[in-house]
Design a protein around this motif. Sequence first.
Motif, PDB file in Angstrom:
ATOM      1  N   PRO A 221       0.818  -1.226   0.000  1.00 25.15           N
ATOM      2  CA  PRO A 221       0.000   0.000   0.000  1.00 25.15           C
ATOM      3  C   PRO A 221       0.846   1.268   0.000  1.00 25.15           C
ATOM      4  O   PRO A 221       0.452   2.281  -0.578  1.00 25.15           O
ATOM      5  CB  PRO A 221      -0.819  -0.124   1.289  1.00 25.15           C
ATOM      6  CG  PRO A 221      -0.881  -1.596   1.563  1.00 25.15           C
ATOM      7  CD  PRO A 221       0.425  -2.148   1.080  1.00 25.15           C
ATOM      8  N   GLU A 222       2.011   1.227   0.655  1.00 22.75           N
ATOM      9  CA  GLU A 222       2.895   2.389   0.679  1.00 22.75           C
ATOM     10  C   GLU A 222       3.378   2.732  -0.736  1.00 22.75           C
ATOM     11  O   GLU A 222       3.439   3.891  -1.124  1.00 22.75           O
ATOM     12  CB  GLU A 222       4.085   2.138   1.600  1.00 22.75           C
ATOM     13  CG  GLU A 222       3.739   2.033   3.079  1.00 22.75           C
ATOM     14  CD  GLU A 222       3.118   0.691   3.455  1.00 22.75           C
ATOM     15  OE1 GLU A 222       2.561   0.594   4.562  1.00 22.75           O
ATOM     16  OE2 GLU A 222       3.208  -0.251   2.628  1.00 22.75           O
ATOM     17  N   LYS A 223       3.733   1.699  -1.505  1.00 23.88           N
ATOM     18  CA  LYS A 223       4.176   1.929  -2.875  1.00 23.88           C
ATOM     19  C   LYS A 223       3.029   2.413  -3.759  1.00 23.88           C
ATOM     20  O   LYS A 223       3.230   3.255  -4.641  1.00 23.88           O
ATOM     21  CB  LYS A 223       4.792   0.658  -3.448  1.00 23.88           C
ATOM     22  CG  LYS A 223       6.173   0.321  -2.894  1.00 23.88           C
ATOM     23  CD  LYS A 223       6.794  -0.840  -3.626  1.00 23.88           C
ATOM     24  CE  LYS A 223       8.217  -1.096  -3.151  1.00 23.88           C
ATOM     25  NZ  LYS A 223       8.854  -2.208  -3.885  1.00 23.88           N
ATOM     26  N   VAL A 224       1.840   1.892  -3.525  1.00 28.07           N
ATOM     27  CA  VAL A 224       0.683   2.344  -4.297  1.00 28.07           C
ATOM     28  C   VAL A 224       0.452   3.830  -4.069  1.00 28.07           C
ATOM     29  O   VAL A 224       0.202   4.594  -5.009  1.00 28.07           O
ATOM     30  CB  VAL A 224      -0.572   1.542  -3.914  1.00 28.07           C
ATOM     31  CG1 VAL A 224      -1.819   2.154  -4.564  1.00 28.07           C
ATOM     32  CG2 VAL A 224      -0.426   0.090  -4.333  1.00 28.07           C
ATOM     33  N   ALA A 225       0.538   4.261  -2.801  1.00 29.89           N
ATOM     34  CA  ALA A 225       0.318   5.673  -2.478  1.00 29.89           C
ATOM     35  C   ALA A 225       1.389   6.564  -3.105  1.00 29.89           C
ATOM     36  O   ALA A 225       1.098   7.676  -3.547  1.00 29.89           O
ATOM     37  CB  ALA A 225       0.300   5.855  -0.968  1.00 29.89           C
ATOM     38  N   LEU A 226       2.638   6.071  -3.145  1.00 26.57           N
ATOM     39  CA  LEU A 226       3.739   6.861  -3.697  1.00 26.57           C
ATOM     40  C   LEU A 226       3.717   6.889  -5.215  1.00 26.57           C
ATOM     41  O   LEU A 226       4.053   7.899  -5.844  1.00 26.57           O
ATOM     42  CB  LEU A 226       5.077   6.295  -3.204  1.00 26.57           C
ATOM     43  CG  LEU A 226       6.343   7.022  -3.656  1.00 26.57           C
ATOM     44  CD1 LEU A 226       6.344   8.454  -3.129  1.00 26.57           C
ATOM     45  CD2 LEU A 226       7.590   6.276  -3.187  1.00 26.57           C
TER      46      LEU A 226
ATOM     47  N   LYS B  11       4.884   4.807  -8.998  1.00 26.93           N
ATOM     48  CA  LYS B  11       6.155   4.265  -9.478  1.00 26.93           C
ATOM     49  C   LYS B  11       6.874   5.272 -10.366  1.00 26.93           C
ATOM     50  O   LYS B  11       6.274   6.120 -11.011  1.00 26.93           O
ATOM     51  CB  LYS B  11       5.938   2.960 -10.237  1.00 26.93           C
ATOM     52  CG  LYS B  11       5.295   3.086 -11.598  1.00 26.93           C
ATOM     53  CD  LYS B  11       5.143   1.720 -12.243  1.00 26.93           C
ATOM     54  CE  LYS B  11       4.606   1.825 -13.666  1.00 26.93           C
ATOM     55  NZ  LYS B  11       5.587   2.386 -14.588  1.00 26.93           N
ATOM     56  N   LEU B  12       8.206   5.146 -10.381  1.00 31.68           N
ATOM     57  CA  LEU B  12       9.002   6.008 -11.249  1.00 31.68           C
ATOM     58  C   LEU B  12       8.750   5.646 -12.712  1.00 31.68           C
ATOM     59  O   LEU B  12       8.687   4.463 -13.065  1.00 31.68           O
ATOM     60  CB  LEU B  12      10.485   5.855 -10.925  1.00 31.68           C
ATOM     61  CG  LEU B  12      10.953   6.495  -9.617  1.00 31.68           C
ATOM     62  CD1 LEU B  12      12.404   6.094  -9.348  1.00 31.68           C
ATOM     63  CD2 LEU B  12      10.819   8.003  -9.680  1.00 31.68           C
ATOM     64  N   PRO B  13       8.644   6.621 -13.590  1.00 35.72           N
ATOM     65  CA  PRO B  13       8.421   6.329 -15.004  1.00 35.72           C
ATOM     66  C   PRO B  13       9.639   5.640 -15.630  1.00 35.72           C
ATOM     67  O   PRO B  13      10.771   5.808 -15.184  1.00 35.72           O
ATOM     68  CB  PRO B  13       8.208   7.712 -15.629  1.00 35.72           C
ATOM     69  CG  PRO B  13       7.902   8.615 -14.490  1.00 35.72           C
ATOM     70  CD  PRO B  13       8.609   8.060 -13.306  1.00 35.72           C
TER      71      PRO B  13
END
Length: 305
Positions: free
Chosen positions: A188-193, A195-197
């Motif tokens: 969930p933390e990664k979803v909120a942040l 992803k880098l393009p």
Amino acid sequence: MPHEPIWTPTSPNTVIQGDNLNVLRELPDESFQLIYIDPPFNTGKVQKRQSLKTVRSQEGTRVGYKGQTYETIRGKITSYDDSFEDFWEFLEPRLEEAWRLLNSSGTLYLHLDYREVHYAKVLLDALFGRECFLNEIIWAYDYGARSKKRWPTKHDNILVYVKDPKGYYFNNTEVDREPYMAPGLVTPEKVALGKLPTDVWWHTIVSPSGREKTGYPTQKPLGVLRRIIQASSTEGDWVLDFFGGSGTTGDAARQLGRKFLLIDKNKQAFDTMKTRFTRVIDAEEEAQQIQFAKFRKRPVRLIEG
């Protein structure tokens, strides 16, 4: 007698109407951290866009909410000729000037489509050096023709070259991130942040009916320019776009605290940018004002911020 320069690194944000090659030759060496250009794609067509506005009217033929009737009012058509007898004779000297104008840590982003991008790669390898090639970005979108005779074209190409392959600036951690395509596979933390393009950017075009639109044909979305400017410049840096078009590069640069110089020969482009940024001048403090100028053989300022 030497005339007053039309632009210096101490100038305010500036929009110039004039032949870009003539203007570029007046600018001092190594003045820009970032150059983004979106030249005509050499499609052989006249690119047009007509603005539309829907208003409530008793005589209207369109029926909407609660039976209200509306009519569509067609605005003026903006256009430019996207056809050259010798496209590369036109573009090559302008790319030579771009190399001269980049500072040692600077980056060029050249936005084209499939018709010319492969020729551009060969030319830029010669001008910059193959070791200065950083990326080919694919901007993929979900709008356009539905060809039945070939695979429908749904992307543009952006070639990225740096002035010095050992000393260029790049920081992709600063860019606006993308949503994960499979959010259930990450935390969930990664979803909120987000992803880098990567070098494939999925981003919709400017909506014909959205708030971002200016009515100028081939307007590029702010999201694409924000990502470029965030990655390859820092606050206070100068950004140059000498095919200014609708002014998206300047708008993104302004939002991100960069300075900008935009150039375009087309009067409709200049008028579009003037309208777009005049709203900003009205809304911002004096320090954020924008200078508009016209360039002939000698520069004549039209409006000073």
